[in-house]
Design an enzyme around this catalytic site. Structure first.
Site, PDB file in Angstrom:
ATOM      1  CG  HIS A   1      -5.589  -1.377  -1.506  1.00  0.00           C
ATOM      2  ND1 HIS A   1      -5.213  -2.577  -0.929  1.00  0.00           N
ATOM      3  CD2 HIS A   1      -4.942  -0.399  -0.813  1.00  0.00           C
ATOM      4  CE1 HIS A   1      -4.380  -2.323   0.076  1.00  0.00           C
ATOM      5  NE2 HIS A   1      -4.201  -1.023   0.163  1.00  0.00           N
TER       6      HIS A   1
ATOM      7  CB  SER B   1      -0.969  -0.042   1.179  1.00  0.00           C
ATOM      8  OG  SER B   1      -2.037   0.840   0.998  1.00  0.00           O
TER       9      SER B   1
END
Length: 245
Positions: free
Chosen positions: A172, A136
């Protein structure tokens, strides 16, 4: 006489995913397994960096739990709040085999790293063959930029990441609660971000130097994508598996 072959610069940038219900606490993910294997040493010295969550003690403890009792890796960490926990940050990081950066706020991470000149040290580590990686925020940071919810619950572009890799990055990418895919394509189309790579959850990008050499995934149906103006091309990520319990 033993000749040591220098390791090439490597980055493994991933989209982590929440562990399924019932997963044993502290179980290692296939993506972290893969990152450790890239170090190519019998017992990798892994440094967890949790700047993006403000060096939350619970986050640090959970990462140590992941490597507790491991025979192929030993854990350490670098924290910058309220001050570095090691006296010589540069020497410490250069002595590691893998630096693994947590998710959280990529905007805060970049600001704090630059204040501590950690951006320069990370580049030196990368060039010296220490494997860099993370999920991330720990993925976006190595690229030119990407999309982030660091500023609010909405997604905004970040365009001033470290740029070790001359591409943008979306993590994501298959999330259903935010329009990540649509926004990333638009930002690349209009030139806010350069062409780059996106990853669904449980998927990672392995770069050697600045070349993408492979995409891998631990989730069925997940993939990585090359995104350029008007183009969203699946890469056909290779499936990897979690180690048996």
């Amino acid at each position: 006489m033993i000749t040591t072959v220098p390791r090439p610069p490597q980055i493994f940038a991933v989209s982590p995913t929440a562990r399924p219900a019932g997963t044993p606490p502290g179980r290692r993910s296939a993506l972290l397994d893969h990152a450790i294997s890239l170090a190519d040493v019998p017992k990798a010295k892994v440094c967890f960096v949790t700047t993006a969550v403000g060096d939350d003690p619970a986050a640090i403890a959970s990462l140590y739990a992941v490597l507790a009792g491991a025979d192929d890796a030993e854990a350490s960490h670098l924290q910058l709040f309220p001050q570095p926990n090691v006296r010589d940050v540069r020497s410490f990081l250069l002595s590691r085999d893998l630096i693994w950066v947590s998710g959280g706020s990529v905007v805060n991470l970049l600001a704090v790293w630059r204040a501590h000149r950690l951006d320069e040290i990370m580049r030196e580590c990368w060039e010296a063959g220490v494997v860099l990686g993370g999920g991330s925020a720990g993925s976006i940071c190595w690229h030119v930029g990407g999309t982030t919810d660091s500023f609010s619950d909405d997604l905004d572009p970040v365009t001033d990441a470290l740029a070790f890799l001359p591409y943008s990055n979306s993590v994501h990418h298959d999330a259903t609660d935010q329009p990540r895919r649509v926004l990333f394509q638009r930002l690349v189309d209009d030139g806010t971000l350069p062409p780059g790579y996106a990853t669904d959850d449980a998927t990672g990008l392995h770069y050697v130097g600045t070349d993408l050499v492979e995409a891998v995934t631990a989730a069925p149906g997940a993939d990585a994508y090359h995104v350029s103006p008007g183009v969203h091309r699946p890469l056909g990520a290779r499936r990897i598996a979690d180690r048996p319990i």
